[in-house]
Design a protein around this motif. Structure first.
Motif, PDB file in Angstrom:
ATOM      1  N   GLN A   1       0.823  -1.198   0.000  1.00 55.96           N
ATOM      2  CA  GLN A   1       0.000   0.000   0.000  1.00 55.96           C
ATOM      3  C   GLN A   1       0.862   1.255   0.000  1.00 55.96           C
ATOM      4  OE1 GLN A   1      -2.644  -0.377   3.360  1.00 55.96           O
ATOM      5  NE2 GLN A   1      -3.314  -2.437   2.737  1.00 55.96           N
ATOM      6  N   GLY A   2       0.258   2.377  -0.481  1.00 56.59           N
ATOM      7  CA  GLY A   2       0.981   3.642  -0.565  1.00 56.59           C
ATOM      8  C   GLY A   2       0.081   4.819  -0.270  1.00 56.59           C
ATOM      9  N   PRO A   3       0.562   6.024  -0.534  1.00 53.30           N
ATOM     10  CA  PRO A   3      -0.177   7.228  -0.140  1.00 53.30           C
ATOM     11  C   PRO A   3      -1.538   7.385  -0.832  1.00 53.30           C
ATOM     12  CG  PRO A   3       1.704   7.783  -1.544  1.00 53.30           C
ATOM     13  CD  PRO A   3       1.855   6.357  -1.171  1.00 53.30           C
ATOM     14  N   ASP A   4      -1.696   6.883  -2.061  1.00 56.64           N
ATOM     15  CA  ASP A   4      -2.954   7.065  -2.786  1.00 56.64           C
ATOM     16  C   ASP A   4      -3.813   5.809  -2.816  1.00 56.64           C
ATOM     17  OD1 ASP A   4      -2.417   9.713  -3.370  1.00 56.64           O
ATOM     18  OD2 ASP A   4      -1.296   9.195  -5.196  1.00 56.64           O
ATOM     19  N   THR A   5      -3.443   4.804  -2.027  1.00 56.43           N
ATOM     20  CA  THR A   5      -4.279   3.609  -1.958  1.00 56.43           C
ATOM     21  C   THR A   5      -5.606   3.953  -1.290  1.00 56.43           C
ATOM     22  OG1 THR A   5      -2.312   2.213  -1.796  1.00 56.43           O
ATOM     23  CG2 THR A   5      -4.420   1.234  -1.149  1.00 56.43           C
ATOM     24  N   ASP A   6      -6.689   3.477  -1.880  1.00 58.68           N
ATOM     25  CA  ASP A   6      -8.023   3.824  -1.383  1.00 58.68           C
ATOM     26  C   ASP A   6      -8.277   3.163  -0.029  1.00 58.68           C
ATOM     27  OD1 ASP A   6     -10.656   4.668  -1.203  1.00 58.68           O
ATOM     28  OD2 ASP A   6     -11.406   2.936  -2.325  1.00 58.68           O
ATOM     29  N   PRO A   7      -8.529   3.950   1.045  1.00 60.68           N
ATOM     30  CA  PRO A   7      -8.775   3.363   2.364  1.00 60.68           C
ATOM     31  C   PRO A   7      -9.989   2.443   2.387  1.00 60.68           C
ATOM     32  CG  PRO A   7      -8.331   5.722   2.546  1.00 60.68           C
ATOM     33  CD  PRO A   7      -8.481   5.418   1.093  1.00 60.68           C
TER      34      PRO A   7
ATOM     35  N   VAL B   1     -12.952 -12.063  -1.584  1.00 64.04           N
ATOM     36  CA  VAL B   1     -13.077 -10.674  -1.993  1.00 64.04           C
ATOM     37  C   VAL B   1     -12.313 -10.476  -3.297  1.00 64.04           C
ATOM     38  CG1 VAL B   1     -11.057  -9.935  -0.649  1.00 64.04           C
ATOM     39  CG2 VAL B   1     -12.810  -8.260  -1.262  1.00 64.04           C
ATOM     40  N   SER B   2     -12.865  -9.611  -4.166  1.00 60.39           N
ATOM     41  CA  SER B   2     -12.202  -9.252  -5.426  1.00 60.39           C
ATOM     42  C   SER B   2     -12.262  -7.742  -5.567  1.00 60.39           C
ATOM     43  CB  SER B   2     -12.894  -9.917  -6.627  1.00 60.39           C
ATOM     44  OG  SER B   2     -12.749 -11.322  -6.566  1.00 60.39           O
ATOM     45  N   VAL B   3     -11.118  -7.103  -5.751  1.00 54.50           N
ATOM     46  CA  VAL B   3     -11.047  -5.650  -5.843  1.00 54.50           C
ATOM     47  C   VAL B   3      -9.991  -5.255  -6.852  1.00 54.50           C
ATOM     48  CG1 VAL B   3     -11.821  -5.250  -3.456  1.00 54.50           C
ATOM     49  CG2 VAL B   3      -9.377  -5.530  -3.953  1.00 54.50           C
ATOM     50  N   GLU B   4     -10.038  -3.990  -7.267  1.00 48.65           N
ATOM     51  CA  GLU B   4      -8.931  -3.366  -7.990  1.00 48.65           C
ATOM     52  C   GLU B   4      -8.373  -2.298  -7.064  1.00 48.65           C
ATOM     53  OE1 GLU B   4      -9.574  -1.931 -11.898  1.00 48.65           O
ATOM     54  OE2 GLU B   4     -10.188  -3.885 -12.709  1.00 48.65           O
ATOM     55  N   VAL B   5      -7.104  -2.441  -6.695  1.00 49.33           N
ATOM     56  CA  VAL B   5      -6.508  -1.567  -5.690  1.00 49.33           C
ATOM     57  C   VAL B   5      -5.203  -0.998  -6.229  1.00 49.33           C
ATOM     58  CG1 VAL B   5      -5.362  -3.506  -4.571  1.00 49.33           C
ATOM     59  CG2 VAL B   5      -5.736  -1.393  -3.289  1.00 49.33           C
ATOM     60  N   LEU B   6      -4.956   0.268  -5.890  1.00 47.14           N
ATOM     61  CA  LEU B   6      -3.707   0.911  -6.301  1.00 47.14           C
ATOM     62  C   LEU B   6      -2.606   0.502  -5.325  1.00 47.14           C
ATOM     63  CD1 LEU B   6      -2.384   2.910  -8.283  1.00 47.14           C
ATOM     64  CD2 LEU B   6      -2.861   4.718  -6.606  1.00 47.14           C
ATOM     65  N   ASN B   7      -1.625  -0.328  -5.810  1.00 52.12           N
ATOM     66  CA  ASN B   7      -0.487  -0.758  -4.996  1.00 52.12           C
ATOM     67  C   ASN B   7       0.804  -0.103  -5.490  1.00 52.12           C
ATOM     68  OD1 ASN B   7      -1.687  -4.153  -4.407  1.00 52.12           O
ATOM     69  ND2 ASN B   7      -1.952  -2.312  -3.188  1.00 52.12           N
TER      70      ASN B   7
ATOM     71  N   PRO C   1       3.615   3.223  -8.800  1.00 51.24           N
ATOM     72  CA  PRO C   1       2.275   2.678  -8.549  1.00 51.24           C
ATOM     73  C   PRO C   1       1.834   1.748  -9.673  1.00 51.24           C
ATOM     74  CG  PRO C   1       2.081   4.907  -9.381  1.00 51.24           C
ATOM     75  CD  PRO C   1       3.553   4.622  -9.261  1.00 51.24           C
ATOM     76  N   PHE C   2       0.979   0.818  -9.358  1.00 44.84           N
ATOM     77  CA  PHE C   2       0.354  -0.019 -10.376  1.00 44.84           C
ATOM     78  C   PHE C   2      -1.020  -0.440  -9.865  1.00 44.84           C
ATOM     79  CE2 PHE C   2       2.187  -3.091  -7.533  1.00 44.84           C
ATOM     80  CZ  PHE C   2       1.338  -4.188  -7.545  1.00 44.84           C
ATOM     81  N   TRP C   3      -1.927  -0.684 -10.832  1.00 44.84           N
ATOM     82  CA  TRP C   3      -3.281  -1.118 -10.467  1.00 44.84           C
ATOM     83  C   TRP C   3      -3.307  -2.636 -10.414  1.00 44.84           C
ATOM     84  CZ3 TRP C   3      -7.207   1.527  -8.495  1.00 44.84           C
ATOM     85  CH2 TRP C   3      -7.185   2.919  -8.625  1.00 44.84           C
ATOM     86  N   ASN C   4      -3.726  -3.152  -9.273  1.00 43.17           N
ATOM     87  CA  ASN C   4      -3.687  -4.577  -8.992  1.00 43.17           C
ATOM     88  C   ASN C   4      -5.099  -5.128  -8.946  1.00 43.17           C
ATOM     89  OD1 ASN C   4      -3.069  -7.143  -8.164  1.00 43.17           O
ATOM     90  ND2 ASN C   4      -2.270  -6.563  -6.156  1.00 43.17           N
ATOM     91  N   ALA C   5      -5.425  -6.038  -9.873  1.00 47.07           N
ATOM     92  CA  ALA C   5      -6.705  -6.743  -9.820  1.00 47.07           C
ATOM     93  C   ALA C   5      -6.517  -7.936  -8.887  1.00 47.07           C
ATOM     94  CB  ALA C   5      -7.144  -7.192 -11.203  1.00 47.07           C
ATOM     95  N   LEU C   6      -6.913  -7.778  -7.630  1.00 50.07           N
ATOM     96  CA  LEU C   6      -6.619  -8.756  -6.567  1.00 50.07           C
ATOM     97  C   LEU C   6      -7.868  -9.569  -6.246  1.00 50.07           C
ATOM     98  CD1 LEU C   6      -4.731  -9.835  -4.332  1.00 50.07           C
ATOM     99  CD2 LEU C   6      -5.553  -7.938  -2.883  1.00 50.07           C
ATOM    100  N   SER C   7      -7.707 -10.900  -6.202  1.00 54.05           N
ATOM    101  CA  SER C   7      -8.808 -11.800  -5.829  1.00 54.05           C
ATOM    102  C   SER C   7      -8.299 -12.733  -4.728  1.00 54.05           C
ATOM    103  CB  SER C   7      -9.279 -12.607  -7.042  1.00 54.05           C
ATOM    104  OG  SER C   7     -10.317 -13.494  -6.677  1.00 54.05           O
ATOM    105  N   ILE C   8      -8.940 -12.713  -3.570  1.00 59.00           N
ATOM    106  CA  ILE C   8      -8.530 -13.513  -2.410  1.00 59.00           C
ATOM    107  C   ILE C   8      -9.633 -14.528  -2.111  1.00 59.00           C
ATOM    108  CG2 ILE C   8      -7.886 -13.455   0.027  1.00 59.00           C
ATOM    109  CD1 ILE C   8      -6.894 -10.604  -0.397  1.00 59.00           C
ATOM    110  N   ARG C   9      -9.221 -15.822  -1.955  1.00 60.60           N
ATOM    111  CA  ARG C   9     -10.185 -16.883  -1.658  1.00 60.60           C
ATOM    112  C   ARG C   9      -9.697 -17.674  -0.441  1.00 60.60           C
ATOM    113  NH1 ARG C   9     -12.550 -14.206  -4.417  1.00 60.60           N
ATOM    114  NH2 ARG C   9     -13.691 -14.607  -6.352  1.00 60.60           N
ATOM    115  N   PRO C  10     -10.586 -18.035   0.477  1.00 59.73           N
ATOM    116  CA  PRO C  10     -10.197 -18.855   1.634  1.00 59.73           C
ATOM    117  C   PRO C  10     -10.064 -20.327   1.235  1.00 59.73           C
ATOM    118  CG  PRO C  10     -12.533 -18.327   1.742  1.00 59.73           C
ATOM    119  CD  PRO C  10     -12.001 -17.596   0.553  1.00 59.73           C
ATOM    120  N   VAL C  11      -9.122 -21.059   1.887  1.00 59.60           N
ATOM    121  CA  VAL C  11      -8.940 -22.506   1.685  1.00 59.60           C
ATOM    122  C   VAL C  11      -9.181 -23.176   3.032  1.00 59.60           C
ATOM    123  CG1 VAL C  11      -7.348 -24.342   1.021  1.00 59.60           C
ATOM    124  CG2 VAL C  11      -7.293 -22.123  -0.177  1.00 59.60           C
TER     125      VAL C  11
END
Length: 717
Positions: free
Chosen positions: A75-81, A97-103, A110-120
């Motif tokens: 995360q950085g200064p412009d990452t969306d809280p 959860v699936s989001v697009e977050v500025l990392n 900076p780069f835009w990250n299409a992040l998808s997290i799944r529990p196992v």
């Protein structure tokens, strides 16, 4: 990568990846182009326990810089809280959860990250790991921004197109210069007639009224003679003015015939009441009769019919020194056998007198403009010789004809016909007024009756901004026995009605602050008896279209200056004598607030010629793209107009209307452009704005549907 790279077994002895196939899975994970990372939710701060090569390449970190650390290091200064909180909540609750977050990479880019997290979970359903996949979508994000930039560029291109379209408009306007010049000349003539009517009638009110007041003061016989001559000359000047204005309007082709339901019996009664006092003063009998089988209600132009009867009865009284004047009306074909007329009703009228009569030569010329019987007639009785010429044109405009029979010294009979139609519904005001017999016979009061009739004393409220006229009208009505309260503007009229009770209200139609129309509508919106008071409008403007607009505001009567005091008194007493609970109160209308409504309807929604010109200039692809933006843009300006109207911001309303008018004109939607221009021109007139906005809403919706439905083909009206 070997299985040894995975973390050691947990306290339960489970492995992240089964050793029997761990090598294969590790190789697959390392080969994929999507970043993969594994988080252990059982350890404090949920650290990363595994990340593949793609994840390390995307983030720029080495493996030992990632393992054991929380994913928040990206995360950085412009990452969306809000996005960070969504990830935290999912990890906390064990939800995907699936989001697009500025990392941010290790080097800070900076780069835009299409992040998808799944529990196992393990076989017992317990949460064991969080597996995240990520893709660098910075390029697609950049493409979206470029698309937005392209849309802005398209908007800029549209503005340039507007300028080009305006040039095309100017070229077309030049081609129509001759027609526009003719229309402007016609409007200028109408404005001149209205101005002459108002500017001449207003001072004549003072001339005639002051003459009447002067006659009521102690004067010598010589002085009385002077004043009577002054008064007679003023009456003659007024007659000349009325005739010239009416004839000029007819000659200019501006005569418009109204078609409304009205009571024929009531109209004839009004004529008799108007001239009753004048006839009685000369010792004449004035009567009227309507045949029993004549329709009580018909559809036509009551104002023009009344004008013809007024002229004929006025002439009859002028040229008759003894005897009588009779008005008759009937339907010559009560069985409806006139097949050529269809649904038309043929009505016949006669006005007969026992006056001086005419010779055959005089009869042949009597309907010519500026012609009277002979020079002696003009010297003795005055006039312009236009009255009967006007009657002839009015009768012909109503589908009839007029003729005269006369013998010198034996009297004259004028006969005329008009065509009307059956009334669609009896006028509401007439339905509630006092009833008339099936066969109407009206007789004026005799001279003795008129002299002996007691005067009614009423409390009247006068609204008049001109100091001289206010003093004059107050003095004349006080002399007639009434009590007068006079104020200078419409707002003061409303305040006076709230403070005291009155029998009737007289309003000048051109007052400041609130004019006569606005004041009348405000009175009709009041509660209690004040809303039902008789309201009489007074104006120097005699043009029929303006009279109709004033009456539509809710007036009971409308009189023009100079004022006929006997007539005004008779109207006041007649209206005030009717019980408030039973009288029909005129309801202000909305349609008259937009006299251009029919003109709007004649304009097409879409001008195909204009669109063809734009298509040639811009190309089909560019024009179609711009047209798709038009409905949204028009709706945005319409929303601004509504908001300005609700917030009482007339200047903002004018700006939005101006913008919409230019937009609509440039894209060839003339009906929308015309209504928006009308809003721009009349933004300070609340009645017109209130009538135009709903009209504009409907046209914007209809135009948008035409444009959107025509994408597969050329638009049509």
């Amino acid at each position: 990568m070997s299985p040894s790279r995975f973390p050691p077994p947990s306290e339960t002895g489970d492995w992240l990846i089964d050793p029997s196939c761990g090598g294969v899975l590790a190789e697959v994970a390392e080969a994929t182009t999507s970043g993969i990372a594994v988080v252990d939710p059982a350890q404090p701060d949920r650290p990363l326990v595994y990340c593949n090569r793609a994840f390390r390449e995307i983030t720029g970190y080495a493996e030992d810089e990632l393992i054991g650390r929380n994913i928040r290091l990206l995360q950085g200064p412009d990452t969306d809280p809000a996005t960070v909180e969504a990830i935290r909540a999912a990890l906390e609750t064990g939800q995907p959860v699936s989001v697009e977050v500025l990392n941010y990479r290790k080097d800070g880019t900076p780069f835009w990250n299409a992040l998808s997290i799944r529990p196992v979970t393990d076989p017992d359903g317990r949460l064991r790991w969080f597996v995240g996949t990520c893709i660098d979508v910075t390029r697609s994000r950049r493409s979206e921004q470029e698309l937005r930039d392209a849309q802005e560029q398209l908007t800029k291109l549209a503005a340039e197109t507007f300028a080009l379209a305006e040039d095309l408009d100017r070229a077309r306007e030049e081609a129509e210069a001759a027609r526009v010049a003719a229309e402007n000349a016609s409007r200028a003539k109408s404005r001149f007639l209205a101005m002459m009517s108002h500017e001449l009638r207003t001072p004549m009110t003072a001339v005639i009224g002051m003459g009447d007041l002067l006659l009521g003061t102690p004067l010598s016989e010589a002085q009385k003679g002077f004043v009577k001559t002054l008064r007679s000359s003023a009456d003659t000047l007024l007659t000349i003015l009325n005739d010239i204005l009416d004839f000029s309007k007819i000659e200019a082709g501006q005569l418009e015939m109204e078609e409304i339901d009205f009571s024929l019996h009531r109209l004839v009664e009004d004529v008799v009441q108007l001239f009753a006092v004048r006839a009685a003063a000369k010792g004449l009998s004035l009567t009227a009769s309507i045949a029993e089988d004549t329709p009580r209600h018909v559809r036509g132009d009551p104002t023009r019919l009344r004008q013809v009867l007024f002229n004929l009865v006025s002439n009859a009284i002028k040229f008759t020194d003894r005897g009588s004047i009779e008005i008759a009306a009937w339907r010559p074909d009560p069985d409806g056998t006139d097949e050529a007329a269809g649904e038309n009703l043929l009505l016949r009228f006669e006005v007969a007198d026992t006056g001086i009569g005419m010779t055959e030569e005089q009869r042949a010329r009597v309907f010519e403009a500026f012609i009277q019987a002979d020079a002696s007639t003009s010297r003795k009785y005055g006039g312009t010789g236009l009255g009967l010429a006007i009657c002839k044109r009015l009768v012909e405009a109503m589908g009839g004809d007029i003729a005269v029979s006369s013998l010198p010294g034996r009297g004259t009979t004028f006969r005329f016909t008009i065509r009307s139609r059956p009334a669609e519904a009896p006028p509401a005001a007439d339905a509630l007024a006092r009833p008339l017999p099936e066969t109407l016979v009206l007789r004026s009061a005799s001279a003795e009756d008129a002299a002996g009739r007691p005067a009614a004393s009423l409390r009247l409220l006068l609204g008049e901004d001109n100091d001289v006229n206010r003093m004059l009208i107050s003095a004349m009505l006080t002399r007639l026995g009434h009590r007068i309260d006079a104020v200078a503007d419409g707002r003061a009229v409303i305040a006076a009605l709230q403070a005291a009770d009155y029998d009737a209200v007289l309003l000048d139609m051109e007052m400041p602050v609130m004019d006569g129309r606005s004041t009348t509508r405000a009175i009709r919106r009041m509660t209690g008896p004040a809303s039902r008071l008789p309201i009489i409008g007074i104006s120097a403007d005699a043009l029929p279209e303006h009279r109709d607009g004033h009456m539509a505001a809710g007036l009971d009567a409308y009189l023009t200056k100079p004022i006929d005091w006997e007539h005004l008194n008779a109207v006041i007493i007649d209206l005030a004598s009717r019980p408030l609970d039973d009288r029909a109160v005129p309801v202000p209308g909305k349609a008259d607030a937009v006299p251009e409504r029919d003109l709007f309807a004649r304009l097409p929604l879409v001008d195909r010629v204009k669109l063809s010109e734009l298509r040639l200039a811009l190309g089909s692809e560019s024009l179609d793209g711009m047209l798709r933006l038009l409905p949204e843009t028009a709706m945005r300006e319409l929303t601004a107009i509504r908001s300005s109207l609700q917030g009482n911001r007339p200047r903002d309303l004018r700006q939005a209307a101006h913008t919409l008018a230019g937009l609509a004109a440039n894209f060839g939607t003339p009906r929308m452009a015309a209504i928006a221009r009308a809003l721009n021109d009349h933004y300070t007139d609340p009645d017109k704005v209130a009538a135009l906005v709903p009209l504009l809403e409907g046209v914007v919706d209809a135009t948008s549907r035409v444009i959107l439905d025509s994408e597969a083909g050329p638009p049509s009206q």
